[in-house]
Design a protein around this motif. Sequence first.
Motif, short mmCIF file in Angstrom:
data_model
loop_
_atom_site.label_atom_id
_atom_site.label_comp_id
_atom_site.label_asym_id
_atom_site.label_seq_id
_atom_site.Cartn_x
_atom_site.Cartn_y
_atom_site.Cartn_z
N VAL A 51 94.31 120.19 24.75
CA VAL A 51 94.08 118.88 24.15
C VAL A 51 94.60 117.83 25.13
CG1 VAL A 51 94.58 117.40 22.18
CG2 VAL A 51 94.37 119.86 21.84
N PRO A 52 93.71 116.97 25.64
CA PRO A 52 94.19 115.90 26.54
C PRO A 52 95.27 115.07 25.85
CG PRO A 52 91.78 115.99 26.51
CD PRO A 52 92.28 116.92 25.43
N GLU A 53 96.20 114.55 26.66
CA GLU A 53 97.36 113.84 26.10
C GLU A 53 96.96 112.72 25.14
OE1 GLU A 53 101.15 113.39 25.10
OE2 GLU A 53 100.41 114.98 26.40
N GLY A 54 95.96 111.93 25.50
CA GLY A 54 95.52 110.84 24.62
C GLY A 54 95.00 111.37 23.30
N ASP A 55 94.25 112.46 23.35
CA ASP A 55 93.74 113.07 22.12
C ASP A 55 94.87 113.67 21.30
OD1 ASP A 55 91.17 112.37 22.82
OD2 ASP A 55 90.62 114.36 23.55
N PHE A 56 95.87 114.24 22.00
CA PHE A 56 97.02 114.81 21.28
C PHE A 56 97.75 113.71 20.51
CE2 PHE A 56 101.41 115.84 20.63
CZ PHE A 56 101.32 117.07 20.01
N GLU A 57 97.95 112.57 21.16
CA GLU A 57 98.65 111.47 20.49
C GLU A 57 97.87 111.02 19.25
OE1 GLU A 57 101.69 110.40 21.09
OE2 GLU A 57 101.83 111.85 22.72
N SER A 58 96.54 110.95 19.37
CA SER A 58 95.72 110.57 18.22
C SER A 58 95.82 111.61 17.11
CB SER A 58 94.25 110.42 18.64
OG SER A 58 94.11 109.39 19.58
N LEU A 59 95.76 112.88 17.49
CA LEU A 59 95.87 113.97 16.53
C LEU A 59 97.22 113.91 15.83
CD1 LEU A 59 94.90 116.65 15.26
CD2 LEU A 59 95.81 117.81 17.29
N TRP A 60 98.27 113.70 16.61
CA TRP A 60 99.62 113.64 16.03
C TRP A 60 99.74 112.49 15.03
CZ3 TRP A 60 103.29 116.98 15.46
CH2 TRP A 60 104.52 116.54 14.97
N LEU A 61 99.17 111.34 15.37
CA LEU A 61 99.24 110.19 14.46
C LEU A 61 98.52 110.49 13.15
CD1 LEU A 61 98.64 107.21 16.91
CD2 LEU A 61 100.76 107.78 15.70
N ILE A 62 97.43 111.24 13.22
CA ILE A 62 96.70 111.61 12.01
C ILE A 62 97.52 112.59 11.18
CG2 ILE A 62 94.68 112.86 11.13
CD1 ILE A 62 93.17 111.68 13.63
N LEU A 63 98.06 113.61 11.83
CA LEU A 63 98.81 114.65 11.11
C LEU A 63 100.15 114.15 10.58
CD1 LEU A 63 98.08 117.73 13.40
CD2 LEU A 63 97.09 117.24 11.15
N ASP A 64 100.80 113.27 11.34
CA ASP A 64 102.11 112.74 10.95
C ASP A 64 101.92 111.39 10.26
OD1 ASP A 64 104.85 112.35 10.69
OD2 ASP A 64 105.05 111.53 12.71
N ASP A 65 101.15 111.38 9.19
CA ASP A 65 100.85 110.12 8.52
C ASP A 65 102.08 109.50 7.85
OD1 ASP A 65 101.01 111.96 6.50
OD2 ASP A 65 99.17 111.33 5.49
N SER A 66 103.11 110.29 7.61
CA SER A 66 104.34 109.75 7.01
C SER A 66 105.27 109.17 8.07
CB SER A 66 105.07 110.83 6.22
OG SER A 66 105.50 111.86 7.10
N LYS A 67 104.90 109.29 9.35
CA LYS A 67 105.70 108.79 10.48
C LYS A 67 107.10 109.37 10.50
CE LYS A 67 102.22 106.13 11.50
NZ LYS A 67 101.09 106.95 11.17
N SER A 68 107.21 110.66 10.17
CA SER A 68 108.51 111.32 10.10
C SER A 68 108.84 112.11 11.36
CB SER A 68 108.53 112.26 8.90
OG SER A 68 107.52 113.25 9.06
N ASP A 69 107.95 112.06 12.36
CA ASP A 69 108.09 112.84 13.60
C ASP A 69 108.08 114.34 13.35
OD1 ASP A 69 108.06 110.76 15.43
OD2 ASP A 69 110.20 110.39 15.20
#
Length: 116
Positions: A48-66
């Motif tokens: 997963v390219p880094e930019g796509d990973f960041e987007s994926l992480w933002l979607i999965l971590d919708d509670s912003k809890s890291d």
Amino acid sequence: IFRGTLSKRGVRVITGLGKYFRQIDKNRNGFLSQAAFKEALKVFHLEVPEGDFESLWLILDDSKSDKVDYGEFTRAIFGEMNEYRKAFVRKAYMKLDFNKTGSVPMVDVRKCYCAK
């Protein structure tokens, strides 16, 4: 990234990821850190390219809890169960929880279920 028809390899990867997540979840809280999630993708050769990973992480971590709830990740991949599957799971659970305690010990699951 993961959507679409899952091939046999895709199913094996998703199943393997689940097993891997449970192994690395040392404190058994059901959550993964960003580093653990990124490492899991590498282990399963999911580039997963880094930019796509960041987007994926933002979607999965919708509670912003890291951290990401493994259950939420699974639902994001497979979606919610349809009513037929939910009814089937409820029926199976009712057979397993014959004492109506609301929980089923693993020993009882092993008596009733063979994964072969």
